[in-house]
Each structure stands twice: as structure tokens, then as C-alpha cells.
Design a protein around this motif. Structure first.
Motif, PDB file in Angstrom:
ATOM      1  N   PRO A 134       0.834  -1.205   0.000  1.00  0.00           N
ATOM      2  CA  PRO A 134       0.000   0.000   0.000  1.00  0.00           C
ATOM      3  C   PRO A 134       0.873   1.261   0.000  1.00  0.00           C
ATOM      4  CG  PRO A 134      -0.859  -1.596   1.562  1.00  0.00           C
ATOM      5  CD  PRO A 134       0.459  -2.136   1.082  1.00  0.00           C
ATOM      6  N   GLU A 135       0.502   2.248  -0.802  1.00  0.00           N
ATOM      7  CA  GLU A 135       1.337   3.445  -0.978  1.00  0.00           C
ATOM      8  C   GLU A 135       1.602   4.171   0.339  1.00  0.00           C
ATOM      9  OE1 GLU A 135       1.408   7.562  -3.648  1.00  0.00           O
ATOM     10  OE2 GLU A 135      -0.284   6.174  -3.765  1.00  0.00           O
ATOM     11  N   HIS A 136       0.588   4.286   1.203  1.00  0.00           N
ATOM     12  CA  HIS A 136       0.757   5.041   2.445  1.00  0.00           C
ATOM     13  C   HIS A 136       1.675   4.333   3.436  1.00  0.00           C
ATOM     14  CE1 HIS A 136      -2.475   2.212   3.540  1.00  0.00           C
ATOM     15  NE2 HIS A 136      -2.082   2.392   4.793  1.00  0.00           N
ATOM     16  N   GLU A 137       2.016   3.052   3.196  1.00  0.00           N
ATOM     17  CA  GLU A 137       2.888   2.311   4.101  1.00  0.00           C
ATOM     18  C   GLU A 137       4.350   2.323   3.652  1.00  0.00           C
ATOM     19  OE1 GLU A 137       1.371  -1.586   4.796  1.00  0.00           O
ATOM     20  OE2 GLU A 137      -0.624  -0.897   5.363  1.00  0.00           O
ATOM     21  N   LEU A 138       4.619   2.843   2.457  1.00  0.00           N
ATOM     22  CA  LEU A 138       5.998   2.855   1.943  1.00  0.00           C
ATOM     23  C   LEU A 138       6.967   3.662   2.811  1.00  0.00           C
ATOM     24  CD1 LEU A 138       5.369   3.144  -1.908  1.00  0.00           C
ATOM     25  CD2 LEU A 138       6.359   1.191  -0.685  1.00  0.00           C
ATOM     26  N   PRO A 139       6.587   4.856   3.330  1.00  0.00           N
ATOM     27  CA  PRO A 139       7.561   5.649   4.104  1.00  0.00           C
ATOM     28  C   PRO A 139       8.110   4.934   5.344  1.00  0.00           C
ATOM     29  CG  PRO A 139       5.698   7.014   3.461  1.00  0.00           C
ATOM     30  CD  PRO A 139       5.321   5.603   3.120  1.00  0.00           C
ATOM     31  N   ARG A 140       7.329   4.040   5.964  1.00  0.00           N
ATOM     32  CA  ARG A 140       7.805   3.374   7.191  1.00  0.00           C
ATOM     33  C   ARG A 140       8.303   1.957   6.936  1.00  0.00           C
ATOM     34  NH1 ARG A 140       3.776   0.022   9.374  1.00  0.00           N
ATOM     35  NH2 ARG A 140       4.856   0.129  11.388  1.00  0.00           N
ATOM     36  N   LEU A 141       8.564   1.664   5.671  1.00  0.00           N
ATOM     37  CA  LEU A 141       8.920   0.302   5.304  1.00  0.00           C
ATOM     38  C   LEU A 141      10.269  -0.132   5.874  1.00  0.00           C
ATOM     39  CD1 LEU A 141       7.423  -1.814   3.635  1.00  0.00           C
ATOM     40  CD2 LEU A 141       8.804  -1.161   1.663  1.00  0.00           C
ATOM     41  N   PHE A 142      11.174   0.857   6.100  1.00  0.00           N
ATOM     42  CA  PHE A 142      12.516   0.509   6.567  1.00  0.00           C
ATOM     43  C   PHE A 142      12.624   0.533   8.097  1.00  0.00           C
ATOM     44  CE2 PHE A 142      13.192   2.172   2.262  1.00  0.00           C
ATOM     45  CZ  PHE A 142      13.828   1.073   1.694  1.00  0.00           C
TER      46      PHE A 142
ATOM     47  N   ALA B 116       4.056  -4.836   5.729  1.00  0.00           N
ATOM     48  CA  ALA B 116       2.900  -4.359   4.962  1.00  0.00           C
ATOM     49  C   ALA B 116       1.638  -5.036   5.491  1.00  0.00           C
ATOM     50  CB  ALA B 116       3.093  -4.651   3.480  1.00  0.00           C
ATOM     51  N   SER B 117       0.564  -4.269   5.600  1.00  0.00           N
ATOM     52  CA  SER B 117      -0.680  -4.793   6.165  1.00  0.00           C
ATOM     53  C   SER B 117      -1.263  -5.920   5.311  1.00  0.00           C
ATOM     54  CB  SER B 117      -1.701  -3.666   6.308  1.00  0.00           C
ATOM     55  OG  SER B 117      -1.944  -3.044   5.042  1.00  0.00           O
ATOM     56  N   ASN B 118      -1.118  -5.837   3.969  1.00  0.00           N
ATOM     57  CA  ASN B 118      -1.684  -6.887   3.119  1.00  0.00           C
ATOM     58  C   ASN B 118      -0.899  -8.183   3.233  1.00  0.00           C
ATOM     59  OD1 ASN B 118       0.509  -5.753   1.840  1.00  0.00           O
ATOM     60  ND2 ASN B 118      -0.406  -5.719  -0.208  1.00  0.00           N
TER      61      ASN B 118
ATOM     62  N   THR C 270      16.213   1.591  -2.441  1.00  0.00           N
ATOM     63  CA  THR C 270      14.913   2.243  -2.611  1.00  0.00           C
ATOM     64  C   THR C 270      13.868   1.216  -3.024  1.00  0.00           C
ATOM     65  OG1 THR C 270      15.404   2.772  -4.925  1.00  0.00           O
ATOM     66  CG2 THR C 270      15.964   4.439  -3.278  1.00  0.00           C
ATOM     67  N   VAL C 271      12.594   1.560  -2.758  1.00  0.00           N
ATOM     68  CA  VAL C 271      11.484   0.656  -3.065  1.00  0.00           C
ATOM     69  C   VAL C 271      10.416   1.418  -3.831  1.00  0.00           C
ATOM     70  CG1 VAL C 271       9.683  -0.836  -2.113  1.00  0.00           C
ATOM     71  CG2 VAL C 271      11.914  -0.727  -0.993  1.00  0.00           C
ATOM     72  N   ASP C 272       9.969   0.847  -4.962  1.00  0.00           N
ATOM     73  CA  ASP C 272       8.801   1.332  -5.712  1.00  0.00           C
ATOM     74  C   ASP C 272       7.786   0.193  -5.746  1.00  0.00           C
ATOM     75  OD1 ASP C 272       9.868   3.887  -6.466  1.00  0.00           O
ATOM     76  OD2 ASP C 272      11.144   2.835  -7.904  1.00  0.00           O
TER      77      ASP C 272
ATOM     78  N   GLY D 126      -1.143  -4.701  -5.547  1.00  0.00           N
ATOM     79  CA  GLY D 126      -1.842  -5.571  -6.490  1.00  0.00           C
ATOM     80  C   GLY D 126      -1.097  -5.781  -7.785  1.00  0.00           C
ATOM     81  N   GLU D 127       0.004  -5.056  -8.012  1.00  0.00           N
ATOM     82  CA  GLU D 127       0.744  -5.203  -9.268  1.00  0.00           C
ATOM     83  C   GLU D 127       2.164  -5.697  -9.069  1.00  0.00           C
ATOM     84  OE1 GLU D 127       0.602  -1.712 -11.625  1.00  0.00           O
ATOM     85  OE2 GLU D 127      -1.587  -1.529 -11.555  1.00  0.00           O
ATOM     86  N   GLY D 128       2.802  -5.330  -7.999  1.00  0.00           N
ATOM     87  CA  GLY D 128       4.152  -5.816  -7.760  1.00  0.00           C
ATOM     88  C   GLY D 128       5.060  -4.770  -7.139  1.00  0.00           C
ATOM     89  N   THR D 129       6.290  -5.172  -6.864  1.00  0.00           N
ATOM     90  CA  THR D 129       7.275  -4.327  -6.172  1.00  0.00           C
ATOM     91  C   THR D 129       8.624  -4.445  -6.858  1.00  0.00           C
ATOM     92  OG1 THR D 129       6.136  -4.655  -4.060  1.00  0.00           O
ATOM     93  CG2 THR D 129       8.427  -3.911  -3.960  1.00  0.00           C
ATOM     94  N   THR D 130       9.358  -3.290  -6.906  1.00  0.00           N
ATOM     95  CA  THR D 130      10.735  -3.285  -7.409  1.00  0.00           C
ATOM     96  C   THR D 130      11.624  -2.673  -6.347  1.00  0.00           C
ATOM     97  OG1 THR D 130      10.025  -3.077  -9.715  1.00  0.00           O
ATOM     98  CG2 THR D 130      12.302  -2.471  -9.201  1.00  0.00           C
ATOM     99  N   VAL D 131      12.656  -3.408  -5.933  1.00  0.00           N
ATOM    100  CA  VAL D 131      13.638  -2.922  -4.965  1.00  0.00           C
ATOM    101  C   VAL D 131      14.946  -2.722  -5.715  1.00  0.00           C
ATOM    102  CG1 VAL D 131      14.826  -3.357  -2.791  1.00  0.00           C
ATOM    103  CG2 VAL D 131      12.498  -4.215  -3.132  1.00  0.00           C
TER     104      VAL D 131
END
Length: 601
Positions: free
Chosen positions: A535-543, A549-551, A579-581, A585-590
Motif C-alpha cells: 500500500p502506498e501510504h505504508e511505503l515511508p515506514r517500510l525501513f 505491509a498490512s496486506n 529504494t522501493v517502488d 496488487g501489481e508488484g514491487t521493485t527494490v
């Protein structure tokens, strides 16, 4: 037009016997008077003029810097006048006018008043005489030079017509005062009409010499001060603006001229109880500050040093009574190329709240540091104490599974669960120990030359079995490039974690791609998946440690939330960036960007 600046009708600012000076000048102009005797009298009067350091009769010679000579017509004798280099501009202008008259008189030795009037041509001045009958005389050329008019009459009415109506009453009042007091002298500013219509500001000096037999007139000297008054208005406006700015400053500002206080703003009064008034001696201001200090004697010594050294000082603290702290900046003020300070600017700041807040923050930081150290020690101790029994459980579980032939299938499944969870707890303990070392900056790197394509291929081989079990395609795209100077084990740990996560969060039929591209002398390695995303709003606290991630949690996917934190810190130790993008529902690129030197600069 606004009235010109300057005081009206006050006493002539030159503290000199001008009646005596003019009488001496007339004697100098007399053809039958010995030059030296008359010149001696003129020199004595000139010594009283502001801007004159010395005046004496001497043999005529070449002019010298900082002086002027009024020479006898025969060219053998002269009155030498030595100027004060620091004289005020208006005093120097007036002095030049007087010397022009003296020079004219010395050059003629005849017709004194006429030559005096003519001598003003070069000085931007008008010299006129008004006799007892009320007739005035001035060289027409001088009136034309200053005012553009050619006036030949002697009627005072014609002279009055040139004066600005608002200035006429003051001029007449000053003139009446002069007439009532023989040998008196006064100065006043007036505006006079120029031939082209604009107003010229004249500083008019009047001397009553009606009782001097050789003169018998009021001598009037009008000097053009239009530019001077305009400059004074500009300076006054700038001073007003500066005072306005200073008055609005939150810090206390005190300005002195080396002897007395010139300016103090209201903030100074708030800090010291009262502000020093203008013209207060500096010693009194220093006493005011010292009296507010916890140790007045020591403060007085320090303040005297700050005031007298001429050295810039900033951030000098003074402990005031009541626990307050005052910080003082001392800025000596120069004047042009002068090396001797012309005064001091004192800037005072009450830093009590700031100092208190800083002390509280430092105490809070110390408490946080101590808590972090306790936490790190606790995690290390607990993790170490957990690792030993977990290793034993895992080892015995594997041993029992190896001897599971003939066991009840339910028992075999139970042993497998024990073994699987023991391994998971061991990984968690290892991650906790590693994170503790990273946070304490106690993880050494053993750098070697790393072949990136080979490293990526090795990670692919290690993770291919896990990808096949989940039905996920694992693909590698690597370009050739330079070696990295890095710790191969730690980089492999980072890539294993990233690829493992990508496989874990990607459903069967999805794909994970490892790409490695050289950039300059470094590399960018990315791991892209087609999984559940973040989820986009969870990206800033990912590290953050233990952040997940909640999902991922709702999907029942296991994890501690430490892997990405550890990876990011290992990359930073190598001088790189992670960095993480992601799109849910579509995927992740680190992406991992690493410099060629591995951060060892």
C-alpha cells in the motif's frame, strides 16, 4: 517644497570673532599696510576657525598637501593655513569661502569691499553688504553664478522677492536681531529662487559691522548648501529607517561612539530593566549590565575588556541574577580605512529559554541513549540465550526426522512443524543479533573484489528451488561490468533476502526478475516481482524495524519485518542506497545502488 533643515536664528556656529577677522582682512587689503603685520592679524583670527590646525606668516613657496597659501602680490610672503583632514564638510566649505575672500583682499590691496564680493565667485557663495541706509551691494556675477539672476539694484525689496515666502519671516527676524546688537552674528537657512524656477538652499551668515569704521555695513555671506541639505535629508531618512529596524529587533541593540551611547532599543530595556539613554557614558552602560549579573565584579572586568580591545567577539555569556543567561555579541565599528574603532555595536540576547531547552534536550538524549544501550544489551543477551536451546531443538528435530521411519504419520508431521518453527526462530534470533550490531556500528565488512554477474547467478541458483516450489518464474538479466570492492557475504545476504521476499509475496504463475546494470564504476541491482505489492501510504515506514505491509499480514505470509531494515543498513555501510517502488496488487521493485569503492573513501 519642504522647509530646509537647520536651525533658524541661532548663533553663528563658528566660534570666532568674525568682525575682527573682516577688519583684519580690510587692513590686509589696504595698500599702505605692511603685509606681515596685517597678515599676522588675519592668521590669528583664522586659527579660531573650525577645520584649521595652524595659520602663520611664512616665505612664499610651493603649495603643500593639506594646506593653502594666501600670497602677497609681490610673491615673497604668504599666510599658510594648515587644514584638519577630519573637518566637517560644512566647516571646510565655509573655510574655503573665507580664504577666498582673504586671497582676494591680499591680491588687490585696494577697494576692499568690492574685492571681497568678487572673491566669492569661485566659492559657490554670495557676499553682500547692507549699509545703514538699507542699501545692499553684491557683485552681479556672484548672484548670477549662484542664483542665475543678474541683479544690479540696491533696494532690499528686490532682494526679498527672491526669498521663499515661508522663510522670509525668519530671515527678517534674524536680521532685526543682528541690527539690534552691534558686532553680533547669526546664521539661518533660507530658500532663494533661482532664475530657472527651482529653489536654492542658502546658509546665510550675517555679521553686524556697522560700527566698524572701515566697513560700516552688515556683511552677509550666503553659501549654496542645496546638495548638502538634500544629502542630510537622505541620511536622516536612512537613520530613521535604521532606528525603526533596530526598534523591532527581538535582541537588545546598543550603539556607542567610543565614549557615549548613541542608540539603544526597547528590547534592551526588557533585558536589563531599563535602556541607557542617548549620551549616557559607556561606563554607565557597562555598570548597568554588570549590576544585572550574578557576579558583578567579574562581569565588570569582562565588559571592560570587550569594550576596550577593538576585537570582534561573539556569543559571550553572562549569568544574570534569577538564573537568566545573557549572550553578548561585540562588533567594533570602523570608519572607512581607519583601523581605530569608531564605536561598538552591542547585540544582547536572552537565551535563558534556549539554554534551558538545550539542557532538557541533552538530558533527554542521554536518557534515550541509555535506553537504547539497555535495549541493545537486552536483545543481545536474550537472543544469545534463545539461540542455544533453539539450536538444540532444531538439531534434535532433524535427527528425529531422519529416524522417522515407522513413526505414526501424525508424529512425523509434528516433528516437521517443530523443526520448521525452530528454524524460523533461529533466523529471527540471527536477525536480531545482526540488527543490534548494525545499530551499534559494530558490524565489520570484509571487502574483496566482487564479480557482480557471478554473485547474481549464485543467488539465482540458491533461490531457484524455492521459486520452483511456489510456481514462480525466476529470471536474470545481467550486463558485464567492473568488479565491486565490497563484502561478498553481506551482499549475498542482501540479495538472498530481497529475492526470497519477492518469491514469497508472488503467487504461482508470477515472475521475479533480477537485473544488474553497471553505472560508472558502480552497479544498480534490482529485484522486481509481480506479487501483491505494498500500500502506498505504508511505503515511508517500510525501513523501520518490525514494520510489515498490512496486506502481507492479512494474507498470512510469515515474516519478522527485520529483513528490509537489515538490507538497507548493509547497503548504507557500502556507501550505497536502497529504494522501493511498489503498486498494490501489481508488484514491487527494490533497487540497490552501490559505488565501485564500496563506500571506502
Amino acid at each position: 517644497m519642504h522647509p530646509p533643515s537647520g536651525d533658524r536664528g541661532r548663533g553663528f556656529t563658528l566660534s570666532v570673532d568674525l568682525a575682527g577677522l573682516f577688519a583684519a582682512v580690510l587692513d590686509l587689503a589696504a595698500a599702505d599696510a605692511p603685509f606681515d603685520d596685517a597678515a599676522d592679524a588675519v592668521a590669528r583670527h583664522l586659527l579660531d576657525l573650525p577645520g584649521v590646525v595652524d595659520a602663520f606668516v611664512t616665505a612664499a613657496g610651493p603649495p603643500r598637501a593639506g594646506s593653502r597659501e594666501v600670497v602677497d602680490p609681490l610673491g615673497t610672503r604668504a599666510v599658510r593655513v594648515v587644514f584638519d583632514d577630519h573637518a566637517e564638510a560644512h566647516d571646510r566649505a565655509r573655510l574655503d569661502a573665507v580664504l577666498t575672500l582673504v586671497e582676494a583682499a591680499a591680491g588687490s590691496r585696494t577697494m576692499p569691499l568690492q574685492r571681497m564680493r568678487a572673491g566669492s565667485r569661485r566659492s559657490g557663495s554670495v557676499v553682500a553688504t547692507i549699509d545703514a541706509a538699507g542699501r545692499w551691494y553684491a557683485a552681479p556675477e556672484t548672484v548670477a553664478h549662484v542664483l542665475g539672476h543678474v541683479r544690479t539694484g540696491t533696494d532690499l525689496a528686490g532682494l526679498r522677492s527672491l526669498v521663499h515666502p515661508d522663510d522670509l519671516e525668519g530671515l527678517q527676524r534674524t536680521f532685526r536681531h543682528i541690527l539690534a546688537h552691534p558686532n553680533s552674528q547669526s546664521e539661518v537657512d533660507i530658500r532663494a529662487k533661482h532664475a530657472d524656477g527651482h529653489w536654492v538652499v542658502l546658509r546665510v551668515a550675517m555679521i553686524n559691522l556697522l560700527d566698524v569704521p572701515t566697513v560700516g555695513a552688515v556683511v552677509v555671506h550666503g553659501h549654496d548648501v542645496t546638495a548638502v541639505r538634500a544629502a542630510e535629508r537622505v541620511v536622516a531618512e536612512e537613520r530613521r529607517r535604521i532606528r525603526e529596524v533596530v526598534s523591532r529587533l527581538t535582541g537588545g541593540v546598543v550603539l556607542d561612539d567610543g565614549e557615549r551611547v548613541i542608540l539603544a532599543n526597547s528590547a534592551t530595556a526588557r533585558m536589563l530593566g531599563r535602556a541607557p539613554a542617548p549620551n549616557t557614558p559607556i561606563a554607565d552602560f557597562l555598570d548597568l549590565v554588570a549590576d544585572q549579573c550574578h557576579d558583578p565584579a567579574s562581569a565588570q572586568v569582562l565588559l571592560a575588556q570587550l569594550s576596550g580591545t577593538g576585537v570582534e567577539r561573539r556569543g559571550v555569556p553572562f549569568q544574570l541574577t534569577g538564573g537568566r543567561t545573557l549572550v553578548c555579541d561585540v562588533l567594533p565599528l570602523g570608519c572607512g580605512d581607519e583601523t581605530v574603532p569608531q564605536g561598538v555595536l552591542w547585540y544582547l540576547r536572552d537565551t535563558t529559554e534556549e539554554t534551558t531547552a538545550r539542557s532538557e534536550l541533552e538530558e533527554h538524549n542521554r536518557a534515550l541513549t541509555a535506553a537504547a544501550e539497555i535495549k541493545s544489551r537486552f536483545v543481545a543477551v536474550v537472543s544469545h540465550e534463545l539461540r542455544t536451546p533453539l539450536t538444540a531443538i532444531h538439531s534434535f528435530g532433524e535427527l528425529l526426522l531422519d529416524e522417522s521411519e515407522g513413526m505414526n504419520p501424525e508424529h512425523v508431521d509434528g516433528l516437521a512443524a517443530i523443526n520448521r518453527n525452530a528454524a524460523r526462530l533461529l533466523r529471527l534470533v540471527d536477525d536480531l543479533l545482526l540488527l543490534t550490531r548494525l545499530e551499534a556500528l559494530q558490524l565489520p565488512l570484509h571487502r574483496h573484489q566482487v564479480d557482480v554477474p557471478e554473485l547474481v547467478d549464485r543467488v539465482r541458483q540458491d533461490q531457484s528451488g524455492s521459486a520452483a516450489d511456489r510456481g514462480v518464474a525466476l529470471r536474470v538479466e545481467v550486463e558485464p561490468g567492473p568488479n565491486l570492492h565490497a563484502d561478498p557475504l553481506r551482499l549475498a545476504q542482501v540479495l538472498d533476502n530481497l529475492v526470497g521476499n519477492a518469491i514469497k509475496f508472488t503467487a504461482a504463475g508470477g515472475e521475479v526478475v533480477i537485473r544488474a546494470v553497471p553505472e560508472g564504476d558502480g552497479w544498480t541491482i534490482s529485484v522486481a516481482d509481480t506479487g501483491i505489492g505494498i500500500p502506498e501510504h505504508e511505503l515511508p515506514r517500510l525501513f523501520e524495524a518490525f514494520a510489515r505491509a498490512s496486506n502481507a499480514a492479512s494474507a498470512g505470509l510469515p515474516g519478522s519485518g527485520l529483513g528490509l531494515t537489515i538490507c538497507a543498513q548493509i547497503v548504507e555501510l557500502h556507501g550505497g542506497r536502497l529504494t522501493v517502488d511498489s503498486t498494490e496488487g501489481e508488484g514491487t521493485t527494490v533497487r540497490v545502488r552501490l559505488p565501485g569503492d564500496g563506500g571506502e573513501r
